[in-house]
Design a protein around this motif. Structure first.
Motif, PDB file in Angstrom:
ATOM      1  N   ASP A   1       0.822  -1.192   0.000  1.00  0.00           N
ATOM      2  CA  ASP A   1       0.000   0.000   0.000  1.00  0.00           C
ATOM      3  C   ASP A   1       0.868   1.260   0.000  1.00  0.00           C
ATOM      4  O   ASP A   1       1.886   1.296   0.651  1.00  0.00           O
ATOM      5  CB  ASP A   1      -0.844  -0.023   1.281  1.00  0.00           C
TER       6      ASP A   1
ATOM      7  N   PHE B   1      -8.388   3.963   8.654  1.00  0.00           N
ATOM      8  CA  PHE B   1      -9.232   3.469   7.562  1.00  0.00           C
ATOM      9  C   PHE B   1     -10.675   3.464   8.033  1.00  0.00           C
ATOM     10  O   PHE B   1     -10.960   2.984   9.126  1.00  0.00           O
ATOM     11  CB  PHE B   1      -8.842   2.037   7.172  1.00  0.00           C
TER      12      PHE B   1
ATOM     13  N   ARG C   1      -9.162   7.047   3.793  1.00  0.00           N
ATOM     14  CA  ARG C   1      -7.942   6.924   4.590  1.00  0.00           C
ATOM     15  C   ARG C   1      -7.527   8.292   5.101  1.00  0.00           C
ATOM     16  O   ARG C   1      -7.318   9.216   4.321  1.00  0.00           O
ATOM     17  CB  ARG C   1      -6.831   6.277   3.767  1.00  0.00           C
TER      18      ARG C   1
END
Ligand code: SER
Length: 854
Positions: A433, A508, A464
């Protein structure tokens, strides 16, 4: 700045099974996910290249310079010096410091690649000419295959420039008649000593090269090769580092390290023991899935070559000692875990010994098939089956086939192998990520002291959210990330998980209402306190349980993984047998005592060295920063840990172990509850017990003995019932026989009887047939919600029980069949049983007429 090697089992990188290059541990720095603390770094990295893009396994042992495990010396610039300095440093070290003859060295540079849209690396070529005294004719350009370095399908990469050495014509080992010796020409006369990767790109999942925020230098030099060149050795395996292992193999097998297959076997074993030991020390374990499977194959390859040296019993584990002896100063984990590594390898060798025997059996069967068909080729698919399931290398199968005067279909084998490789492509291409932002600031964790703070938004993208400071713990060290909410007058954001991306703590979740958060905006950040407190109980108790496990089971117990959740905790540890019930109880009691004593839980940050001196427990295979956090619970436990904890052990509340199981060979798992969860669990147990006592009509304390008595009584009743049933059936059958009638001289009986199951029905049938002497019986019975028919025919008659029962059952809309003397059928329509039975006489009469069976 010298940094220690990262573990060979990569952490937080789903794209790799094993650390395959020095640059792996710096991936986040290259991607811009982690701040650069030291722009110039040097290290020696433990590497394993047996899977994915860099895989040397098949070569190892066959030649003298490939390894599954090796040490990669590295010299790094993180956005600091670049091509000019890197080239100068490399050349200086090799030719001046180590005195290698520059007339034996060659440099290579990248020739460009049209498909990737990359120009030739003229800068590097120019630097070679300006910065060093290399003969310009010795600077050669090569394409992507040789001079563009990538760690895997994705990730940081760039053009590279290498230094190769010409070891002289006598080193050429090519058997190709058209071969001409040269750099990158494929013989062992020219070998690469030094690689400078100019890391500038990140290859994304689509295969596109994206420019990185800064430019870096990744220097890689295989330690074993360098040592061989500097020690003037023909083979890497002749350097002093390998000597003790080779000597030990000679001692154990009574063979000398010579040429041919014996030489190959010595090298294979010398090499493989290193990959195995380092991987196991860092927490990997042979198994049937990805990483473990690779280890299993390495060990089997080793065991097979052990047989070349005449060793059929386990012995590879005995090579751990000389390895730990030689490399234990540089890598203390080898000494600390020596006994454990030996046990794991030995257990695997023992079980492979058995597999080998089973494989040989299978081989014999397959050979019979081939011979029966009059053929002389052993199928490639069977050779592959032996390879894949029983770990038989192809050459072993070939050898065994030869003895049977058969050849192996190698092409077929290779086809299967290729298909398998495709299936189990060992490396995943994605999963790493990144965030689309760069910032001088990185989010700071302030959640040891705060559940709720005011702070500012650093960045928001796609659910995010990154804050300047945060009370949210990011998932790490086995502890799950916090949940909670982040909000202000403009928006409400629900945090569902908190995880690291590089050094950033990323929240998140979902935007429940309002506008997208904007950088710089003031917000409130508040964790779910209830969940966090529960998680903390489970974390602190993990430390207590760890200490208690070692106290009760022994010092071989090491943490091998854990999950600290708000619901429960799970702790994996090294231990070679099931933990006995009384040991579990003892561990539980010790932990509960420590809880009741209400010890203060303290933490402090100190230098890693100091923590180790104080005897703090570190996790094997874990990479720690130079400054670490140490959690102390009185004198009971001292562990390196970044997690969140209760303030005093009393807050943990009751502790119960609710499960014990095996995770892998040599690794056990306990599952435990604390606090309200434990209380609820214990209450539920008590509730069940009270209910049981009520049903049994006795005090709680007597429930167990009461049930024992009841079960004993039940057994006696069952026996009695059984014998009564038998008697009843006997009487019933006798009654039926006395009411039998004859048709064409054949005695016939039909009736419905009461029996509980098919076995009793069959037993009745046997009695009936014996009693008939010569005749036919059809019985019906109801059980299992259906009608069941049974027909018996005595031996002397030609009519078949199967045919009769089928016809009878058909009348009741059912079906069935069976042998000539006893057959069963069934119907769902129990109401038609009587009708079916009433037709028996007619059916038999008809069959007698047709078959003239008189
Ligand atoms: N990453 C390069 C290699 O592994 C240089 O360290 O060869």
């Amino acid at each position: 700045h010298i940094v220690p090697s990262a573990p060979v089992v990569p952490q937080n990188d789903p794209t790799l099974l094993f650390t395959n290059a020095g640059m792996n541990q710096f991936k986040d720095i290259f991607l811009g996910n982690r701040k650069v603390q030291y722009p110039r770094v040097a290290d020696s990295q433990k590497c394993i290249r047996v899977s994915g893009k860099h895989n040397d396994l098949e070569e190892v042992g066959r030649d003298t310079y490939h390894h599954t495990f090796f040490e990669m010396l590295g010299n790094w610039s993180f956005g600091d010096y670049f091509k000019k300095e890197a080239i100068r440093f490399g050349w200086q070290l090799l030719t001046k410091e180590w005195g290698l003859d520059k007339n034996r060295l060659y440099a290579t540079v990248f020739a460009g690649d049209a498909k990737d849209g990359l120009d030739p690396d003229n800068d590097a070529a120019d630097e070679w000419k300006q910065e060093t005294d290399i003969d310009p004719k010795r600077v050669l350009a090569f394409g992507k295959k040789d001079n563009f370095w990538e760690m895997g399908e994705t990730g940081p990469c760039g053009p590279c420039s290498e230094i190769h050495i010409d070891r002289g014509p006598e080193y050429c080992d090519s058997t190709d008649p058209d071969h001409v010796c040269g750099v990158n020409a494929g013989c062992s006369r020219f070998i690469e000593l030094w690689n400078l990767v100019f890391i500038q790109y990140n290859r994304d999942k689509q295969g596109v090269l994206l420019l990185l925020p800064s430019k870096h230098v990744d220097t890689g030099a295989g330690f074993e090769r360098l040592a061989a060149v500097l020690q003037n050795k023909v083979s890497n395996y002749d350097i002093d580092l390998f000597e003790p292992i080779i000597n030990r193999i000679a001692e154990l097998t009574g063979k000398d390290y010579t040429v041919g297959e014996t030489g190959v076997a010595f090298r294979v074993l010398t090499d493989h023991i290193r990959a195995l030991s380092f991987a196991i020390a860092d927490g990997a374990i042979p198994s049937n899935e990805a990483r473990g499977y690779v280890l299993r194959r390495i060990l089997r390859r080793g065991a097979r070559f052990g047989r070349v040296l005449g060793k059929h019993e386990p012995f590879i584990y005995k090579l751990v000692a000389p390895l730990a002896e030689t490399m234990g100063d540089a890598y203390p984990e080898l000494r600390q875990r020596q006994e454990y590594i030996e046990r794991v390898i030995r257990a695997e060798e023992e079980s492979f010994g058995k597999t080998l025997d089973r494989g040989i059996e299978l081989f014999e069967q397959k050979v019979q098939n081939v011979l029966a068909l009059g053929k002389s080729v052993f199928p490639g698919s069977d050779a592959f089956l032996l390879h894949d399931t029983y770990g038989f290398p192809l050459d072993l199968t070939q050898l065994m086939a030869e003895e049977k005067k058969l050849t192996v279909d190698v092409e077929g084998f290779n086809r299967e192998m290729k298909a398998q490789r495709k299936r189990s492509s060992m490396e995943k291409a994605s999963g790493y990520d990144t965030l689309n932002f760069e910032s001088e600031k990185h989010s700071t964790f302030v959640g040891y002291e705060n559940d709720k703070i005011n702070t500012k938004v650093l960045h928001y993208e796609d659910g995010r959210l990154v804050l300047e400071e945060t009370p949210f713990y990011a998932e790490s060290g086995g502890q799950i990330g916090d949940r909670g909410r982040i909000f202000n007058d403009n928006f409400q954001f629900r945090v569902e998980a908190t995880r690291y991306i590089g050094e950033n703590i990323v929240h998140f979740g979902s935007l429940l209402s309002g506008e997208k958060p904007k950088s710089g905006e003031a917000v409130n950040a508040e964790i779910d306190r209830v969940a966090r407190r529960a998680t903390e109980r489970n974390h602190t108790v993990t430390h207590l349980a760890h200490a208690a496990l070692r106290q009760v089971l022994g010092d071989h117990v090491h943490q091998a993984g854990s999950l600290v959740h708000f619901d429960h905790m799970r702790f994996d540890f090294t231990h070679f047998e099931k933990v006995k019930d009384h040991e579990l109880k003892e561990i539980e009691t010790i932990v509960n005592e420590h809880i009741l004593n209400n010890h203060t839980v303290q933490w402090q940050v100190m230098a890693l060295e100091e923590a180790k001196k104080k005897g703090a427990m570190a996790l094997f295979g874990e990479k720690y920063d130079e400054r670490v956090r140490v959690i102390e619970i009185n004198d009971l436990s001292r562990e390196l840990c970044g997690g969140t904890h209760v303030k005093a052990t009393g807050q943990i509340g009751p502790f119960v172990i609710v499960g014990e199981s095996a995770v892998a060979a040599g690794i056990r798992r306990i599952e435990c509850l604390t606090g309200f969860k434990a209380l609820r669990y214990l209450n539920a147990c008590r509730q069940d017990l009270e209910t049981a006592a009520k049903i049994a009509g006795c005090p709680v304390a007597e429930t167990a003995s009461r049930f024992e008595t009841l079960l004993q009584e039940r057994k006696t009743f069952e026996q009695e019932l059984d014998s009564l049933r038998r008697q009843t059936i006997k009487i019933k059958i006798q009654q039926l026989l006395s009411q039998s009638f004859e048709k064409n001289g054949i005695k016939i009986v039909h009736a419905e009887i009461h029996v509980p199951d098919v076995n009793a029905l069959k037993a009745s049938g046997d009695l009936l047939r014996d009693g008939l002497g010569s005749g036919i019986g059809v019985l019906a019975a109801r059980f299992e919600n259906k009608g069941n028919f049974l027909c018996v025919v005595t031996q002397d008659l030609k009519l078949k029980a199967g045919d009769i029962v089928k016809k009878v059952a058909q009348i009741a809309g059912g079906s069935g069949g069976g042998g000539p003397h006893m057959a069963l059928a069934g119907t769902k329509d129990v109401a038609k049983i009587d009708l079916a039975l009433s037709k028996v006489k007619e059916i038999i009469g008809q069959m007698i007429n047709e078959g003239k069976d008189t």
